[in-house]
Design a protein around this motif. Structure first.
Motif, PDB file in Angstrom:
ATOM      1  N   TYR A 241      56.545  38.868  38.512  1.00 33.42           N
ATOM      2  CA  TYR A 241      55.080  38.933  38.431  1.00 33.42           C
ATOM      3  C   TYR A 241      54.608  39.664  37.173  1.00 33.42           C
ATOM      4  O   TYR A 241      53.411  39.751  36.925  1.00 33.42           O
ATOM      5  CB  TYR A 241      54.511  39.623  39.676  1.00 33.42           C
ATOM      6  N   LEU A 242      55.584  40.248  36.422  1.00 31.91           N
ATOM      7  CA  LEU A 242      55.169  41.049  35.266  1.00 31.91           C
ATOM      8  C   LEU A 242      55.837  40.578  33.982  1.00 31.91           C
ATOM      9  O   LEU A 242      55.387  39.633  33.368  1.00 31.91           O
ATOM     10  CB  LEU A 242      55.479  42.529  35.523  1.00 31.91           C
ATOM     11  N   LEU A 365      45.914  45.148  41.230  1.00 38.07           N
ATOM     12  CA  LEU A 365      45.624  45.279  39.796  1.00 38.07           C
ATOM     13  C   LEU A 365      46.604  44.429  38.980  1.00 38.07           C
ATOM     14  O   LEU A 365      46.206  43.690  38.077  1.00 38.07           O
ATOM     15  CB  LEU A 365      45.742  46.742  39.359  1.00 38.07           C
ATOM     16  N   ALA A 366      47.892  44.509  39.343  1.00 39.16           N
ATOM     17  CA  ALA A 366      48.920  43.798  38.568  1.00 39.16           C
ATOM     18  C   ALA A 366      48.791  42.284  38.709  1.00 39.16           C
ATOM     19  O   ALA A 366      49.177  41.543  37.821  1.00 39.16           O
ATOM     20  CB  ALA A 366      50.306  44.248  39.011  1.00 39.16           C
ATOM     21  N   LEU A 367      48.236  41.833  39.846  1.00 38.76           N
ATOM     22  CA  LEU A 367      48.115  40.391  40.043  1.00 38.76           C
ATOM     23  C   LEU A 367      46.683  39.894  39.841  1.00 38.76           C
ATOM     24  O   LEU A 367      46.386  38.711  40.034  1.00 38.76           O
ATOM     25  CB  LEU A 367      48.658  40.021  41.423  1.00 38.76           C
ATOM     26  N   GLY A 368      45.797  40.808  39.455  1.00 41.92           N
ATOM     27  CA  GLY A 368      44.448  40.404  39.057  1.00 41.92           C
ATOM     28  C   GLY A 368      43.564  39.926  40.191  1.00 41.92           C
ATOM     29  O   GLY A 368      42.765  39.005  40.015  1.00 41.92           O
ATOM     30  N   ILE A 369      43.678  40.554  41.358  1.00 41.39           N
ATOM     31  CA  ILE A 369      42.875  40.125  42.513  1.00 41.39           C
ATOM     32  C   ILE A 369      41.803  41.172  42.843  1.00 41.39           C
ATOM     33  O   ILE A 369      42.123  42.349  43.076  1.00 41.39           O
ATOM     34  CB  ILE A 369      43.787  39.937  43.758  1.00 41.39           C
ATOM     35  N   PRO A 370      40.517  40.778  42.888  1.00 42.49           N
ATOM     36  CA  PRO A 370      39.471  41.734  43.255  1.00 42.49           C
ATOM     37  C   PRO A 370      39.580  42.128  44.735  1.00 42.49           C
ATOM     38  O   PRO A 370      40.133  41.371  45.531  1.00 42.49           O
ATOM     39  CB  PRO A 370      38.175  40.981  42.981  1.00 42.49           C
ATOM     40  N   VAL A 371      39.047  43.285  45.082  1.00 43.72           N
ATOM     41  CA  VAL A 371      39.283  43.808  46.437  1.00 43.72           C
ATOM     42  C   VAL A 371      38.012  44.203  47.180  1.00 43.72           C
ATOM     43  O   VAL A 371      36.996  44.546  46.580  1.00 43.72           O
ATOM     44  CB  VAL A 371      40.196  45.068  46.395  1.00 43.72           C
ATOM     45  N   VAL A 372      38.128  44.152  48.510  1.00 44.81           N
ATOM     46  CA  VAL A 372      37.219  44.901  49.380  1.00 44.81           C
ATOM     47  C   VAL A 372      38.054  46.085  49.834  1.00 44.81           C
ATOM     48  O   VAL A 372      39.113  45.912  50.458  1.00 44.81           O
ATOM     49  CB  VAL A 372      36.762  44.069  50.593  1.00 44.81           C
ATOM     50  N   ALA A 373      37.622  47.297  49.486  1.00 39.84           N
ATOM     51  CA  ALA A 373      38.420  48.498  49.752  1.00 39.84           C
ATOM     52  C   ALA A 373      38.030  49.083  51.105  1.00 39.84           C
ATOM     53  O   ALA A 373      36.876  49.459  51.315  1.00 39.84           O
ATOM     54  CB  ALA A 373      38.198  49.504  48.635  1.00 39.84           C
ATOM     55  N   PHE A 374      38.996  49.152  52.005  1.00 39.89           N
ATOM     56  CA  PHE A 374      38.756  49.624  53.367  1.00 39.89           C
ATOM     57  C   PHE A 374      39.804  50.702  53.676  1.00 39.89           C
ATOM     58  O   PHE A 374      40.759  50.470  54.415  1.00 39.89           O
ATOM     59  CB  PHE A 374      38.895  48.436  54.336  1.00 39.89           C
ATOM     60  N   PRO A 375      39.628  51.905  53.071  1.00 36.63           N
ATOM     61  CA  PRO A 375      40.662  52.931  53.215  1.00 36.63           C
ATOM     62  C   PRO A 375      40.662  53.564  54.605  1.00 36.63           C
ATOM     63  O   PRO A 375      39.606  53.640  55.243  1.00 36.63           O
ATOM     64  CB  PRO A 375      40.257  53.966  52.166  1.00 36.63           C
ATOM     65  N   LEU A 376      41.823  54.029  55.046  1.00 38.08           N
ATOM     66  CA  LEU A 376      41.921  54.651  56.365  1.00 38.08           C
ATOM     67  C   LEU A 376      42.157  56.162  56.265  1.00 38.08           C
ATOM     68  O   LEU A 376      41.482  56.937  56.928  1.00 38.08           O
ATOM     69  CB  LEU A 376      43.057  54.009  57.177  1.00 38.08           C
ATOM     70  N   TRP A 377      43.089  56.583  55.435  1.00 39.50           N
ATOM     71  CA  TRP A 377      43.399  58.025  55.352  1.00 39.50           C
ATOM     72  C   TRP A 377      44.207  58.325  54.102  1.00 39.50           C
ATOM     73  O   TRP A 377      44.431  57.443  53.270  1.00 39.50           O
ATOM     74  CB  TRP A 377      44.121  58.492  56.631  1.00 39.50           C
ATOM     75  N   MET A 440      54.728  46.591  30.996  1.00 40.96           N
ATOM     76  CA  MET A 440      56.108  46.453  31.444  1.00 40.96           C
ATOM     77  C   MET A 440      56.968  45.631  30.487  1.00 40.96           C
ATOM     78  O   MET A 440      58.177  45.559  30.650  1.00 40.96           O
ATOM     79  CB  MET A 440      56.135  45.799  32.831  1.00 40.96           C
ATOM     80  N   LYS A 441      56.327  45.003  29.500  1.00 44.60           N
ATOM     81  CA  LYS A 441      57.102  44.201  28.540  1.00 44.60           C
ATOM     82  C   LYS A 441      57.929  45.110  27.644  1.00 44.60           C
ATOM     83  O   LYS A 441      57.596  46.282  27.481  1.00 44.60           O
ATOM     84  CB  LYS A 441      56.143  43.403  27.639  1.00 44.60           C
ATOM     85  N   GLU A 442      58.979  44.532  27.028  1.00 41.68           N
ATOM     86  CA  GLU A 442      59.734  45.333  26.081  1.00 41.68           C
ATOM     87  C   GLU A 442      58.750  45.810  25.020  1.00 41.68           C
ATOM     88  O   GLU A 442      57.920  45.030  24.555  1.00 41.68           O
ATOM     89  CB  GLU A 442      60.843  44.477  25.459  1.00 41.68           C
ATOM     90  N   ASN A 443      58.774  47.086  24.724  1.00 43.17           N
ATOM     91  CA  ASN A 443      57.829  47.739  23.814  1.00 43.17           C
ATOM     92  C   ASN A 443      56.464  48.008  24.429  1.00 43.17           C
ATOM     93  O   ASN A 443      55.568  48.506  23.761  1.00 43.17           O
ATOM     94  CB  ASN A 443      57.688  46.987  22.486  1.00 43.17           C
TER      95      ASN A 443
END
Ligand code: UDP
Length: 460
Positions: A241-242, A365-377, A440-443
């Motif tokens: 994926y990277l 973030l790494a796969l470029g997907i927007p989120v609905v953030a529903f944190p628990l703790w 994550m690429k070389e360099n």
């Protein structure tokens, strides 16, 4: 070529959220020629696919069939991992030294300060691999390095401000910090583990800490505290994926559990960017009232969804209790477990409704997907704030006065991310994806940071 004079012991907390990134870390060290032994509990190791070139040294924490108690019994699991693990690590270090293949360094993860203490008592150098954002490490650092009162006296509408961190309100603090009583086991266990971690860091001369993040993402937080050298080496996500150095590396390899089938075929049949993916990580059970509101919100949104609903500890299928089960099943798909990175990469996915565990956060973030953030703790609360306000790839749900996130609020957030308003979020997410890949690429920054750590610290 494997070096004989360098042998690292990697000791991991036995949670999926730590095993997954550590396996990626291990594979990357292996590519640099580092000899590695990996240790965690027997139950966790049984779920890991063998990695050629890596030795495994499991120990029993007394829960060899997995911990099945309630989440508020985590302190028992933690105490047991600590007591039995300390003995195991000490014996292992002594045995390897006696065999003539001593460990030259021990690397240990978040919540495992006791490993650092064992290492010190046996005079083996050790490094912490932090599996949460650098921002959260800094928050705990400030909290336990003289500013506890400032955090605790911050009123409901107040904020605390520190160099390198966004202004933080109490609703953004990692939940462990809001522990008020000594009767709440969960929070006391969590905050004590973090205190041990910071005390250990503070007792070191020039602490170098590896962090599963990348320079572009947390540039200020990584440099904020002069005393700490924080080294961004992430995102620790499979190579496919990277950097695509190893295109066959498509899953973490740390969750040999039964996956639901057909979900990729089902996604293949859905229009592009149309599906909401919902998952709350590997251990948190959703209270029925919460699941009910989420289900209602989904039904009202009328959008297709893929929802990971794990069976509860006593084997119940959570959807059986939902009033709108029938409508739900018509509209989307419920699975028990999936390969999340594979799902996030699928073109049919339009948004990720996440509990904001650090891996889920950095994977979106790494796969470029927007989120609905529903944190628990825990750190999830702060991660949600960062997703919305710092990295701007999502919206965070708001609870009502009774602390409940209502169905209509869910619908509002989903529509915001999936609709026209979400264009900016999607654009930002794609931008983070490119930056994550480059790092994550070389360099790239994370590649070079890890290479320098290997050369200067491990092979030196
Ligand atoms: N995960 C997965 N399949 C699922 C749910 C989660 O592969 O159905 C993975 C996810 O990709 C992540 C990890 O499990 O790597 C969960 O870690 P996170 O830090 O997000 O949450 P935690 O489980 O620690 O709460």
């Amino acid at each position: 070529m494997m070096r004989d004079d360098c042998h690292v012991l990697l000791v991991i907390f036995p949670g999926q959220g730590q095993i997954n990134p550590c396996l990626q870390f291990a594979k990357r060290l292996l590519n640099f020629g580092v000899r590695l032994t990996l240790s965690t509990t027997l139950f966790a190791i049984r779920r890991i696919s063998a990695i050629p070139g890596i030795d495994f040294a499991p120990f029993s924490d007394g829960y060899d069939d997995g911990y099945k108690g309630p989440a508020d019994g985590f302190c028992h699991l933690y105490d047991s991992v600590k007591a039995r693990g300390s003995e195991h690590v000490a014996n292992l270090v002594k045995a390897k030294a006696a065999e003539g293949t001593p460990f030259t360094r021990i690397i240990f993860t978040t919540l495992m300060a006791w490993v650092g203490e064992v290492a010190r008592s046996l005079q083996v150098p050790a490094t912490l691999l932090w599996i949460q954002p650098a921002t959260v490490l800094n928050i705990y650092y400030y909290y336990f390095s003289g500013f506890q009162d400032l955090f605790r006296s911050c009123g409901e509408n107040g904020v605390v401000e520190f160099p390198g961190l966004p202004a933080l309100a109490p609703t953004d603090f990692p939940s462990f910090m809001l522990s008020k009583t000594t009767t709440n086991n969960v929070l006391d266990w969590g905050i004590q583990a973090m205190k041990d971690q910071i005390d250990l860091i503070n007792s070191e001369e020039n602490p170098k800490i590896l962090v599963n993040t990348f320079d572009d993402l947390e540039v200020d937080a990584l440099r904020a505290i002069k005393k700490l050298t924080l080294i961004g080496i992430g995102p620790l996500v499979p190579s496919a994926y990277l950097d695509r150095k190893d295109p066959s590396d498509t899953s973490f390899g740390g969750d040999l559990r039964e996956k639901s089938d057909n979900y990729i075929e089902w996604l293949d049949s859905q229009p592009m960017s149309s599906v909401i993916y919902l998952a709350f990580g590997s251990y948190s059970d959703l209270p029925t009232t919460m699941a009910e509101q989420i289900a209602q919100g989904l039904v009202e949104s009328k959008m297709p969804f893929l929802w990971v609903l794990r069976e509860t500890a006593n084997g119940e299928k959570p959807e059986e209790k939902l009033r709108c089960k029938k409508e739900l099943e018509k509209q989307g798909k419920i699975v028990r477990w999936c390969t999340q990175v594979e799902v996030l990469q699928h073109p049919a996915i339009g948004c990720f409704l996440t509990h904001c565990g650090w891996n889920s956060t950095i994977e979106s973030l790494a796969l470029g997907i927007p989120v609905v953030a529903f944190p628990l703790w825990s750190d999830q609360i702060c991660n949600a704030k960062l997703l919305q306000d710092a990295w701007k790839i999502g919206v965070r749900v708001k609870a009502n006065e009774d602390g409940i996130v209502e169905a209509r609020e869910l619908k509002r957030c989903i529509e915001c991310v999936m609709g026209e308003e979400g264009a900016e979020l999607r654009k930002n997410a794609m931008n983070w994806r490119e930056l994550a890949k480059s790092s994550m690429k070389e360099n790239g920054s994370s590649y070079l940071n890890l290479k320098a750590y290997v050369n200067d610290v491990l092979l030196n």
